[in-house]
Enzyme design. Structure first.
Site, PDB file in Angstrom:
ATOM      1  N   LYS A 175       1.088  -1.140   0.031  1.00 32.03           N
ATOM      2  CA  LYS A 175      -0.208  -0.213   0.030  1.00 32.03           C
ATOM      3  C   LYS A 175       0.968   0.933  -0.373  1.00 32.03           C
ATOM      4  O   LYS A 175       1.481   1.436   0.866  1.00 32.03           O
ATOM      5  CB  LYS A 175      -1.019  -0.054   1.113  1.00 32.03           C
ATOM      6  CG  LYS A 175      -2.001  -0.922   1.383  1.00 32.03           C
ATOM      7  CD  LYS A 175      -2.998  -0.466   0.672  1.00 32.03           C
ATOM      8  CE  LYS A 175      -3.992  -1.790  -0.133  1.00 32.03           C
ATOM      9  NZ  LYS A 175      -4.626  -0.890  -0.667  1.00 32.03           N
ATOM     10  N   ASP A 204      -0.414  -0.415  -4.596  1.00 29.98           N
ATOM     11  CA  ASP A 204      -1.858  -0.109  -4.977  1.00 29.98           C
ATOM     12  C   ASP A 204      -2.307   1.572  -4.260  1.00 29.98           C
ATOM     13  O   ASP A 204      -1.548   1.688  -2.965  1.00 29.98           O
ATOM     14  CB  ASP A 204      -2.441  -0.963  -4.110  1.00 29.98           C
ATOM     15  CG  ASP A 204      -4.261  -0.284  -4.090  1.00 29.98           C
ATOM     16  OD1 ASP A 204      -4.750   0.555  -5.006  1.00 29.98           O
ATOM     17  OD2 ASP A 204      -5.049  -1.306  -3.872  1.00 29.98           O
ATOM     18  N   GLU A 230      -1.092   0.454  -8.846  1.00 30.91           N
ATOM     19  CA  GLU A 230      -2.269   0.246  -8.919  1.00 30.91           C
ATOM     20  C   GLU A 230      -3.441   1.951  -9.068  1.00 30.91           C
ATOM     21  O   GLU A 230      -2.685   2.364  -7.564  1.00 30.91           O
ATOM     22  CB  GLU A 230      -3.184  -0.967  -8.462  1.00 30.91           C
ATOM     23  CG  GLU A 230      -4.275  -1.010  -7.821  1.00 30.91           C
ATOM     24  CD  GLU A 230      -4.850  -2.159  -6.690  1.00 30.91           C
ATOM     25  OE1 GLU A 230      -4.075  -3.590  -7.071  1.00 30.91           O
ATOM     26  OE2 GLU A 230      -6.568  -2.306  -6.179  1.00 30.91           O
ATOM     27  N   GLU A 256     -10.996  -1.271  -9.296  1.00 28.49           N
ATOM     28  CA  GLU A 256     -12.318  -1.736  -8.459  1.00 28.49           C
ATOM     29  C   GLU A 256     -12.899  -0.772  -7.275  1.00 28.49           C
ATOM     30  O   GLU A 256     -14.226  -1.212  -7.437  1.00 28.49           O
ATOM     31  CB  GLU A 256     -10.976  -2.089  -6.916  1.00 28.49           C
ATOM     32  CG  GLU A 256     -11.092  -0.507  -6.227  1.00 28.49           C
ATOM     33  CD  GLU A 256      -9.581  -1.215  -4.729  1.00 28.49           C
ATOM     34  OE1 GLU A 256      -9.195  -1.446  -5.659  1.00 28.49           O
ATOM     35  OE2 GLU A 256     -10.096  -1.595  -4.044  1.00 28.49           O
ATOM     36  N   ASP A 279     -14.140  -5.722  -9.409  1.00 25.32           N
ATOM     37  CA  ASP A 279     -14.235  -6.592  -8.177  1.00 25.32           C
ATOM     38  C   ASP A 279     -15.946  -7.363  -8.877  1.00 25.32           C
ATOM     39  O   ASP A 279     -16.543  -6.857  -9.179  1.00 25.32           O
ATOM     40  CB  ASP A 279     -15.112  -6.173  -7.062  1.00 25.32           C
ATOM     41  CG  ASP A 279     -14.864  -7.024  -6.247  1.00 25.32           C
ATOM     42  OD1 ASP A 279     -15.415  -7.912  -6.049  1.00 25.32           O
ATOM     43  OD2 ASP A 279     -13.843  -6.670  -4.789  1.00 25.32           O
ATOM     44  N   HIS A 306     -10.934  -8.152  -8.457  1.00 20.84           N
ATOM     45  CA  HIS A 306      -9.957  -7.659  -6.970  1.00 20.84           C
ATOM     46  C   HIS A 306     -10.939  -8.537  -6.470  1.00 20.84           C
ATOM     47  O   HIS A 306     -11.756  -8.450  -6.596  1.00 20.84           O
ATOM     48  CB  HIS A 306     -10.676  -5.864  -7.363  1.00 20.84           C
ATOM     49  CG  HIS A 306     -10.093  -5.298  -6.215  1.00 20.84           C
ATOM     50  ND1 HIS A 306     -11.813  -4.922  -4.586  1.00 20.84           N
ATOM     51  CD2 HIS A 306      -9.473  -5.174  -5.114  1.00 20.84           C
ATOM     52  CE1 HIS A 306     -11.315  -4.624  -3.744  1.00 20.84           C
ATOM     53  NE2 HIS A 306      -9.770  -4.016  -3.979  1.00 20.84           N
ATOM     54  N   GLU A 343      -6.058 -12.197  -6.791  1.00 17.40           N
ATOM     55  CA  GLU A 343      -5.509 -11.276  -4.770  1.00 17.40           C
ATOM     56  C   GLU A 343      -6.218 -12.192  -3.945  1.00 17.40           C
ATOM     57  O   GLU A 343      -7.130 -12.539  -4.247  1.00 17.40           O
ATOM     58  CB  GLU A 343      -6.281  -9.742  -5.228  1.00 17.40           C
ATOM     59  CG  GLU A 343      -6.342  -8.951  -3.772  1.00 17.40           C
ATOM     60  CD  GLU A 343      -6.375  -7.806  -3.911  1.00 17.40           C
ATOM     61  OE1 GLU A 343      -7.421  -7.377  -4.920  1.00 17.40           O
ATOM     62  OE2 GLU A 343      -6.071  -7.043  -3.385  1.00 17.40           O
TER      63      GLU A 343
HETATM   64 MG   LIG Z   1      -6.414  -1.668  -4.223  1.00 16.40          MG
END
Ligand SMILES: [Mg+2]
Length: 388
Positions: A175, A204, A230, A256, A279, A306, A343
């Site tokens: 992240k 991300d 991302e 996502e 997603d 996602h 993922e």
């Molecule tokens: Mg993400």
């Protein structure tokens, strides 16, 4: 066969000390909205939706708006029912709550269809190309108040990244975006140093940046051999996506926060992304995912769904990926190895790891696709009752 009843369950698990942060928000709990559709022949199907934000609005959309459309209908007509639900809510529901509600119902209908025909959902989607799916670990979030102390953060991050390598992961998603570019650059460098050059790193940002800052961060990622970036900019910022992608060599991933084929049509055809990340539990269910996947293939855009939520959401993503054809080497041969990836979030999540009668496990560095009809999984109602 006719739809007799639609039940909804909101599940919540407070995370307490295990809470974590992305660039946008804290995650103080795990939550999930499950749907169970029952038929007059005793077959039932599970679906999931409402994973972003509060699940209550999605529950109301299902109970008050969509259920009256569906009672008495044939669940095998899932395509007809999808369009009936979408047409009924189009004027006020093209993104967000109503699409998540449609997603949950659509997934439950696919589960019923599979059970009625005694085949898996992946078989229904055209056939099972693989019985296990390559995975990447999602982790290295901002935790507790560690992010206030970069020294402690780096120490904890290095341990966390090393633990994923020990578990057999070849790819780790980290992240970014809560700290400054300079501070986050130190996090990326520390992780790269820890895992070495043979482990893929993905990053991300959860749309933390404007285009200018995203480009600066992107150059840090390129210098550290990160494979994709991302959500660099806001989901609405189509111009920003194009600018970032035009300036950087790193692959750009997003989706996502996008909904339906119409949303992905814009992201893909306007040159925003190299990798689409719908997603399935939010973007319109398995029916819409198939349309997005086909559109993406026509533009040689890779699709890596996602995946977030309970064991039902994981089973859904696995069934979809089992039926996915080999991907072209869109970004980097090492990254895709011509195989799609799932993922696999590594944060504490009993809704994923405990909820099913037979929980989904890792085998030889891959996630096994459940076999058996429909989604191939069922909910343990005693566990479910613990979390409602
Ligand atoms: Mg993400």
């Amino acid at each position: 066969m006719r739809i007799k009843e639609i039940q909804t369950y909101i599940l919540k698990v407070p995370l307490g000390e295990k809470r974590f942060f992305s660039s946008q928000c804290a995650f103080p709990e795990r939550n999930s909205l499950l749907v169970k559709i029952l038929t007059d022949e005793g077959i039932y199907g599970w679906g999931e939706g409402g994973q972003y934000g509060p699940a209550e609005p999605v529950q109301i959309a299902i109970e008050k708006v969509l259920t009256p459309l569906l009672i008495g209908k044939d669940p095998l007509d899932k395509e007809i029912l999808w369009h009936q639900m979408y047409n009924h809510t189009r004027d006020f529901g093209q993104k967000g709550t109503y699409i998540e509600a449609i997603s949950a119902i659509d997934i439950a209908l696919w589960d019923i269809c599979g059970k009625a025909l005694n085949v898996s959902v992946s078989k229904l989607m055209g056939g099972r190309q693989r019985d296990a799916v390559d995975m990447y670990a999602t982790g290295c979030y901002y935790r507790g108040d560690q992010y206030l102390d970069l020294g402690k953060t780096l120490d904890a991050l290095e341990k966390e990244a090393a633990s994923y390598v020990d578990l057999g992961f070849k790819m780790i998603k980290i992240k970014l975006g809560l700290l400054s570019v300079e501070q986050d650059a130190k996090r990326v460098e520390a992780i790269r140093k820890t895992v070495g050059e043979d482990i893929g790193i993905l990053a991300d940002c959860n749309h933390a940046y404007n285009a200018y800052t995203a480009i600066r961060m992107g150059r840090v990622l390129e210098a550290n051999r990160v494979l994709f970036m991302e959500e660099p900019v806001l989901p609405e910022d189509i111009e920003g996506y194009r600018r970032v992608r035009g300036k950087l060599d790193i692959a750009i991933a997003a989706g996502e926060c996008e909904f339906t084929l119409y949303g992905f049509k814009r992201l893909i055809s306007e040159g925003c992304i190299d990798i689409a990340q719908p997603d399935i539990c939010c973007t319109g269910g398995l029916s819409e995912y198939l349309r997005i996947r086909t559109f993406a293939q026509a533009h040689t855009t890779a699709v890596i769904p996602h995946a977030w939520g309970s064991g039902i959401a994981l089973a859904v993503a696995l069934q979809a990926l089992a039926s996915t054809p080999l991907e072209p080497h869109t970004a980097n041969p090492v990254m895709f190895q011509n195989e799609p990836m799932i993922e696999y979030d590594r944060n504490f999540n009993p809704l994923r790891d405990e909820l099913l009668i037979h929980n989904i496990g890792i085998e030889n560095g891959k996630v096994k696709v459940p076999d058996g009809p429909g989604l191939g999984v069922d909910v343990d109602m005693d566990i479910l009752k613990k979390y409602i």
